[in-house]
Design a protein around this motif. Structure first.
Motif, PDB file in Angstrom:
ATOM      1  N   UNK A 272       0.697  -1.134  -0.108  1.00 55.85           N
ATOM      2  CA  UNK A 272      -0.088   0.108   0.020  1.00 55.85           C
ATOM      3  C   UNK A 272       0.834   1.336  -0.058  1.00 55.85           C
ATOM      4  N   UNK A 273       0.417   2.407  -0.360  1.00 50.91           N
ATOM      5  CA  UNK A 273       0.752   3.694  -0.463  1.00 50.91           C
ATOM      6  C   UNK A 273      -0.100   4.628  -0.212  1.00 50.91           C
ATOM      7  N   UNK A 274       0.368   5.906  -0.281  1.00 49.16           N
ATOM      8  CA  UNK A 274      -0.596   7.022   0.265  1.00 49.16           C
ATOM      9  C   UNK A 274      -0.067   8.364  -0.557  1.00 49.16           C
TER      10      UNK A 274
ATOM     11  N   UNK B  76      -4.640  15.786   7.934  1.00 53.45           N
ATOM     12  CA  UNK B  76      -5.585  14.704   8.673  1.00 53.45           C
ATOM     13  C   UNK B  76      -4.538  13.717   9.752  1.00 53.45           C
ATOM     14  N   UNK B  77      -5.243  12.838  10.632  1.00 57.92           N
ATOM     15  CA  UNK B  77      -4.522  12.095  11.554  1.00 57.92           C
ATOM     16  C   UNK B  77      -4.133  11.075  10.589  1.00 57.92           C
ATOM     17  N   UNK B  78      -3.397  10.197  11.447  1.00 57.12           N
ATOM     18  CA  UNK B  78      -2.606   8.786  10.513  1.00 57.12           C
ATOM     19  C   UNK B  78      -3.583   7.883  10.341  1.00 57.12           C
ATOM     20  N   UNK B  79      -4.779   7.900  11.230  1.00 55.18           N
ATOM     21  CA  UNK B  79      -5.827   6.880  11.209  1.00 55.18           C
ATOM     22  C   UNK B  79      -6.696   7.177   9.922  1.00 55.18           C
ATOM     23  N   UNK B  80      -6.998   8.485   9.896  1.00 59.28           N
ATOM     24  CA  UNK B  80      -7.866   8.978   8.600  1.00 59.28           C
ATOM     25  C   UNK B  80      -7.049   8.674   7.496  1.00 59.28           C
TER      26      UNK B  80
ATOM     27  N   UNK C 231      -5.640   5.087   1.834  1.00 59.94           N
ATOM     28  CA  UNK C 231      -4.616   4.617   1.099  1.00 59.94           C
ATOM     29  C   UNK C 231      -4.983   3.792   0.192  1.00 59.94           C
ATOM     30  N   UNK C 232      -4.132   3.561  -0.940  1.00 63.95           N
ATOM     31  CA  UNK C 232      -4.400   2.643  -2.160  1.00 63.95           C
ATOM     32  C   UNK C 232      -3.660   1.354  -1.864  1.00 63.95           C
TER      33      UNK C 232
ATOM     34  N   UNK D 160      -3.778   0.335  14.120  1.00 62.65           N
ATOM     35  CA  UNK D 160      -4.832   0.360  13.300  1.00 62.65           C
ATOM     36  C   UNK D 160      -4.038   0.853  12.020  1.00 62.65           C
ATOM     37  N   UNK D 161      -3.098   1.682  11.845  1.00 61.43           N
ATOM     38  CA  UNK D 161      -2.702   2.230  10.695  1.00 61.43           C
ATOM     39  C   UNK D 161      -1.487   1.413  10.288  1.00 61.43           C
TER      40      UNK D 161
END
Lengths: 237, 237
Positions: free
Chosen positions: A127-129, A137-141, A146-147, A235-236
């Motif tokens: 995955x990446x972003x 935003x926050x890390x969880x958001x 992410x794709x 979570x992230x």
């Protein structure tokens, strides 16, 4: 002389949790502390892989870009490669199998170490972003935006680190692995793989050099006491 | 050239929690990484104060001993002194007042820093502990067997560190201060004081060099997952 037992970490994973994503160190500076590693870019701009002193970004579209020295990072880990051969892979290993195999090979659960595995993968999931804009935003958001990418029959390199649970928050407790295909067709933060054959190397790093971005006002003024750091990492990451 | 922004930490406080007290680094090696600091000896053998490249032990009887270079430590923090003057003390400050005054003077809650305060103390309360034998007790068991010392009208030096809460467990989150009287009449881990006058200096340390005793088998094989590290630090430190 380079210290082959030192893991240099710029920033902390905890910083990313509330969205402190600003790149405050150039790759030029980072690479003075290692030729091998992982990280992310300014604004959480993709997943980074550093191999043999060259830095690559797997961007939010999954494209692999070689990076200039003035690219900046909020968070990265590097060290000077001096790996030892641990084992050859003949059977089919998924990511969890490989991690368990490495962990059971020696009593390294209380030290940092690096893993570098090169070989043939039946499948790879990463995955990446894409780069985020302020206000971050926050890390969880971000984790929800992410794709994910899927590759089959890929030759490539797994690179990353194991950190003792005591350092979860500063780093990712446990394994934190990235991937880069030899032909640059796929890469990113590793979610899973099926490794068919290859060579697994490890390097014990019993010294963590933890550099903090103490000139970054957003970081220095942030109140981390309200952030659920361990929860967000679970979570992230 | 010495790195004046680096805090060198040998071992982790978490190691001490289950009783991993074995001294595995000599002072000779430790002092290569700093001329100022705090620590404890092999077997939890007293409280250490390092000032101007000289290491002193406050032993379990409260006696101050200058240490040889072959004395070993399981846990210590050192850095190269390059302090900046923060403030002069005129009013009466107890330890908590001083910590709050320092913390409110700048936004340093997310970085490491050192505190060195020299002055006149109306009273000083410290503690120390005698060398433990194998099989070592836990840190909390040791805390019940410490001796406390009280001094009045003392000239001396407060030396120690502040660590961000993120690193509680590796280090002591918050302030961790030791004391040494100029005339060596009292010293140890600081419990409290009343400072009448003096000079308070601080030094920002935005790089933690965390060295692990990776050749110590007891450490490498230990399962920390069962230790209540934060709870023990809260009770014992």
């Amino acid at each position: 002389m380079n210290n082959a037992s030192a893991l240099y970490q710029y920033g902390t994973l905890a910083m990313l949790v509330p969205g402190l994503f600003e790149g405050t160190l150039t790759l030029e500076e980072l690479l003075k502390h290692g030729d091998t590693g992982i990280g992310t870019g300014d604004g959480l701009d993709g997943e980074l892989v550093i191999l043999d002193d060259k830095a690559y970004q797997i961007d939010g579209d999954g494209k692999v870009n070689e990076l200039d020295k003035d690219f900046t990072v909020p968070f990265a880990n590097v060290h000077f490669a001096s790996f030892e051969h641990l084992m050859n892979v003949h059977a089919l290993y998924n990511m969890n199998d490989l991690e368990e195999k490495i962990s059971s090979s020696q009593d390294w659960q209380n030290t940092f170490f690096s893993v570098r595995a090169h070989g043939t993968f039946k499948s790879v999931d990463t995955r990446s972003i894409s780069k985020q804009s302020k206000p971050y935003p926050t890390l969880v958001e971000c984790a929800h935006n992410q794709r994910e990418f899927h590759g089959e029959d890929v030759e490539g390199t797994v690179i990353g680190y194991f950190s003792p649970q005591l350092f979860n928050g500063a780093a990712v407790g446990g394994y934190h692995l990235h991937f880069l295909a030899d032909d640059k067709s796929i890469g990113g933060h590793l979610l899973n793989f099926e490794m068919v054959s290859g060579d697994v190397k490890v390097q014990k790093l019993d010294e963590l050099v933890q550099k903090l971005p103490s000139k970054n006002e957003d970081f220095m003024k942030h109140d981390f006491s309200k952030d659920d750091i361990a929860g967000a990492i679970g979570e992230a990451e």
